[in-house]
Design a protein around this motif. Sequence first.
Motif, mmCIF file in Angstrom:
data_model
loop_
_atom_site.group_PDB
_atom_site.id
_atom_site.type_symbol
_atom_site.label_atom_id
_atom_site.label_comp_id
_atom_site.label_asym_id
_atom_site.label_seq_id
_atom_site.Cartn_x
_atom_site.Cartn_y
_atom_site.Cartn_z
ATOM 1 N N UNK A 95 0.834 -1.207 0.000
ATOM 2 C CA UNK A 95 0.000 0.000 0.000
ATOM 3 C C UNK A 95 0.864 1.250 0.000
ATOM 4 N N UNK A 96 0.224 2.362 -0.328
ATOM 5 C CA UNK A 96 0.898 3.654 -0.290
ATOM 6 C C UNK A 96 1.455 3.914 1.109
ATOM 7 N N UNK A 97 0.685 3.520 2.104
ATOM 8 C CA UNK A 97 1.099 3.744 3.476
ATOM 9 C C UNK A 97 2.340 2.930 3.828
ATOM 10 N N UNK A 98 2.359 1.696 3.393
ATOM 11 C CA UNK A 98 3.519 0.855 3.696
ATOM 12 C C UNK A 98 4.769 1.396 3.017
ATOM 13 N N UNK A 99 4.619 1.839 1.779
ATOM 14 C CA UNK A 99 5.773 2.381 1.060
ATOM 15 C C UNK A 99 6.267 3.654 1.748
ATOM 16 N N UNK A 100 5.323 4.539 2.134
ATOM 17 C CA UNK A 100 5.718 5.792 2.787
ATOM 18 C C UNK A 100 6.447 5.511 4.095
ATOM 19 N N UNK A 101 5.923 4.558 4.870
ATOM 20 C CA UNK A 101 6.558 4.248 6.158
ATOM 21 C C UNK A 101 7.923 3.597 5.963
ATOM 22 N N UNK A 102 8.042 2.760 4.949
ATOM 23 C CA UNK A 102 9.349 2.143 4.691
ATOM 24 C C UNK A 102 10.377 3.219 4.371
ATOM 25 N N UNK A 103 9.973 4.258 3.658
ATOM 26 C CA UNK A 103 10.905 5.350 3.356
ATOM 27 C C UNK A 103 11.204 6.168 4.616
ATOM 28 N N UNK A 104 10.183 6.378 5.444
ATOM 29 C CA UNK A 104 10.405 7.119 6.683
ATOM 30 C C UNK A 104 11.340 6.378 7.625
ATOM 31 N N UNK A 105 11.329 5.041 7.522
ATOM 32 C CA UNK A 105 12.204 4.251 8.388
ATOM 33 C C UNK A 105 13.681 4.477 8.089
ATOM 34 N N UNK A 106 13.973 5.068 6.939
ATOM 35 C CA UNK A 106 15.385 5.212 6.537
ATOM 36 C C UNK A 106 16.125 6.260 7.351
ATOM 37 N N UNK A 107 15.376 7.220 7.929
ATOM 38 C CA UNK A 107 16.089 8.262 8.659
ATOM 39 C C UNK A 107 15.137 9.341 9.105
ATOM 40 N N UNK A 108 15.677 10.464 9.432
ATOM 41 C CA UNK A 108 14.889 11.562 9.976
ATOM 42 C C UNK A 108 14.286 12.366 8.822
ATOM 43 N N UNK A 109 13.476 11.677 8.006
ATOM 44 C CA UNK A 109 12.969 12.274 6.777
ATOM 45 C C UNK A 109 11.508 12.681 6.913
ATOM 46 N N UNK A 110 11.121 13.676 6.121
ATOM 47 C CA UNK A 110 9.721 13.920 5.882
ATOM 48 C C UNK A 110 9.380 13.349 4.509
ATOM 49 N N UNK A 111 8.378 12.483 4.491
ATOM 50 C CA UNK A 111 8.010 11.786 3.253
ATOM 51 C C UNK A 111 6.583 12.165 2.894
ATOM 52 N N UNK A 112 6.359 12.533 1.650
ATOM 53 C CA UNK A 112 4.993 12.762 1.163
ATOM 54 C C UNK A 112 4.794 11.925 -0.095
ATOM 55 N N UNK A 113 3.748 11.119 -0.078
ATOM 56 C CA UNK A 113 3.430 10.312 -1.254
ATOM 57 C C UNK A 113 2.077 10.749 -1.788
ATOM 58 N N UNK A 114 2.035 11.091 -3.052
ATOM 59 C CA UNK A 114 0.771 11.442 -3.712
ATOM 60 C C UNK A 114 0.474 10.420 -4.788
ATOM 61 N N UNK A 115 -0.775 9.973 -4.815
ATOM 62 C CA UNK A 115 -1.187 9.047 -5.871
ATOM 63 C C UNK A 115 -1.671 9.879 -7.052
ATOM 64 N N UNK A 116 -0.955 9.798 -8.150
ATOM 65 C CA UNK A 116 -1.304 10.623 -9.311
ATOM 66 C C UNK A 116 -2.288 9.919 -10.232
ATOM 67 N N UNK A 117 -2.193 8.587 -10.265
ATOM 68 C CA UNK A 117 -3.019 7.835 -11.208
ATOM 69 C C UNK A 117 -3.186 6.425 -10.697
#
Lengths: 91, 91, 91, 91, 91, 91, 91
Positions: free
Chosen positions: F18-40
């Motif tokens: 899911x979009x949520x799982x992908x966003x959280x996996x990226x956030x797990x990498x470090x002290x990042x702010x992650x924004x995921x937008x579904x375009x299509x």
Amino acid sequence: MSVVTRVLLDVLKPHDPSVLDLACALGNLGDYRVRVRVLEMDKKTETLEIEVAGADVDFEAIQTVIRDLGAALHSVDEVDVSGVTLAPDAE
Amino acid sequence: MSVVTRVLLDVLKPHDPSVLDLACALGNLGDYRVRVRVLEMDKKTETLEIEVAGADVDFEAIQTVIRDLGAALHSVDEVDVSGVTLAPDAE
Amino acid sequence: MSVVTRVLLDVLKPHDPSVLDLACALGNLGDYRVRVRVLEMDKKTETLEIEVAGADVDFEAIQTVIRDLGAALHSVDEVDVSGVTLAPDAE
Amino acid sequence: MSVVTRVLLDVLKPHDPSVLDLACALGNLGDYRVRVRVLEMDKKTETLEIEVAGADVDFEAIQTVIRDLGAALHSVDEVDVSGVTLAPDAE
Amino acid sequence: MSVVTRVLLDVLKPHDPSVLDLACALGNLGDYRVRVRVLEMDKKTETLEIEVAGADVDFEAIQTVIRDLGAALHSVDEVDVSGVTLAPDAE
Amino acid sequence: MSVVTRVLLDVLKPHDPSVLDLACALGNLGDYRVRVRVLEMDKKTETLEIEVAGADVDFEAIQTVIRDLGAALHSVDEVDVSGVTLAPDAE
Amino acid sequence: MSVVTRVLLDVLKPHDPSVLDLACALGNLGDYRVRVRVLEMDKKTETLEIEVAGADVDFEAIQTVIRDLGAALHSVDEVDVSGVTLAPDAE
């Protein structure tokens, strides 16, 4: 009591005086911020948008400067005014 | 008294001098912020929008720099002026 | 209790009184910020957008000023109101 | 004296080096903020908008980095310059 | 616990009561900021956009005021809510 | 030295993860702010715009996360880099 | 570690429960700011854009609330996540 704090004017002027001279002549009137935009240039004339802002803008003096420099005030497009109440019966 | 605080100019220049050289030559005139945008590039010329801002912008010096570098000032599109009143009879 | 903090009005006026006179007459009503924009100019009339803002705007007084100066209030386009609760049973 | 505080460049590069490598190579030049936007991707090339900002941007060094990485500087679209006056006769 | 902090409503009302009376009636409900915009005027009715914001907006009271003044709430277009957690088991 | 402070990516992924799982996996990498937008959204895939910002973004780790979750990095659309000069010979 | 700080959802719901009830049910989940916009109203259903923001948004709980109230989560349109690194080996 009311003070004018900003006017936005539509002015037509010949090429001489320059935009700079007109702007400075308006700035000479007081502690004003003056912005002059050239909206249109024709063979003999320029259409200007002139904004004059300040704590107490003297509109008649502005009209006089514009006229004395050979320009014509076409219209007053916006006027900002601040009402100042001094005391309940001060007006 | 009036001081010019910003001018927005439409300038045509040959490819040489570069945009960078022209911008730096204008910056050399004083404590100014200069922004040069290239609006159009033709075979031999570039149309520029030049904005010069500062506490007291010397427009004649700007004109001289532009002319000396072989560029042509097509029009003055915007002028900002600040009026400065020193004392009631200071002007 | 409610106080009106801003109104946006659509007003039609003859060329006389001037926009400036109308704006100042409204500013005379109190500690208001008044902005008048000329939206349209016809042969005999001008359509104005008038915004009056303040801590406690007296709408009836505004209506009276507009009418007394020979202008017509066409419509009230926006109204801002602040509710003020003094004490649980103060209203 | 003049310092360049920002340049906006139109650059064409092959797919290799990557956008990231090019951006980092530019960041290596000094205390700059670099933004690279990919405007267009073709089979063999990418069109980039590159913005480099800083207190004193070395434009020649930027040109050298771009050239050394096999990319081509198509045009300089915007230049910001700050004039710095040190003392009346410091220039 | 949840508090409503803002509602945006689409309301149809007859010409009487006035926009001002309706706005003030809503402001009387509490420490609210009320903005009423007239979106459309027909012969007998006006379509309004009403925004009511506050720390704890009582939507039912708003509905009652609208109904009591002879207007009709067509739709609730936006609702802002703040969740408030007091203690782990406070809800 | 250069640090990447923001990347904007165009990514294609299957519906799972899911979009949520992908966003959280990226956030797990470090002290990042992650924004995921579904375009299509298509039958089997989703096109995402992913923005990752932070003081020092590890682009390779991001690529690895995207690949490991079965998604494809289509393009890098924007990269922000900050140059950091430590001492004249620190690089 | 990752925390979700904002989700933007596309939700379809029957007319009952009301937008207000749904918004409050989501606010009850925690210290969240909830905004619900009605994008479309049909005979039997409403299409909503729901934004939930907070320091640590529990997406599963949101899904449960939406489902329990008889609404359907059509899509997750945006997700914001913050990565939190505690110590080098804290994850």
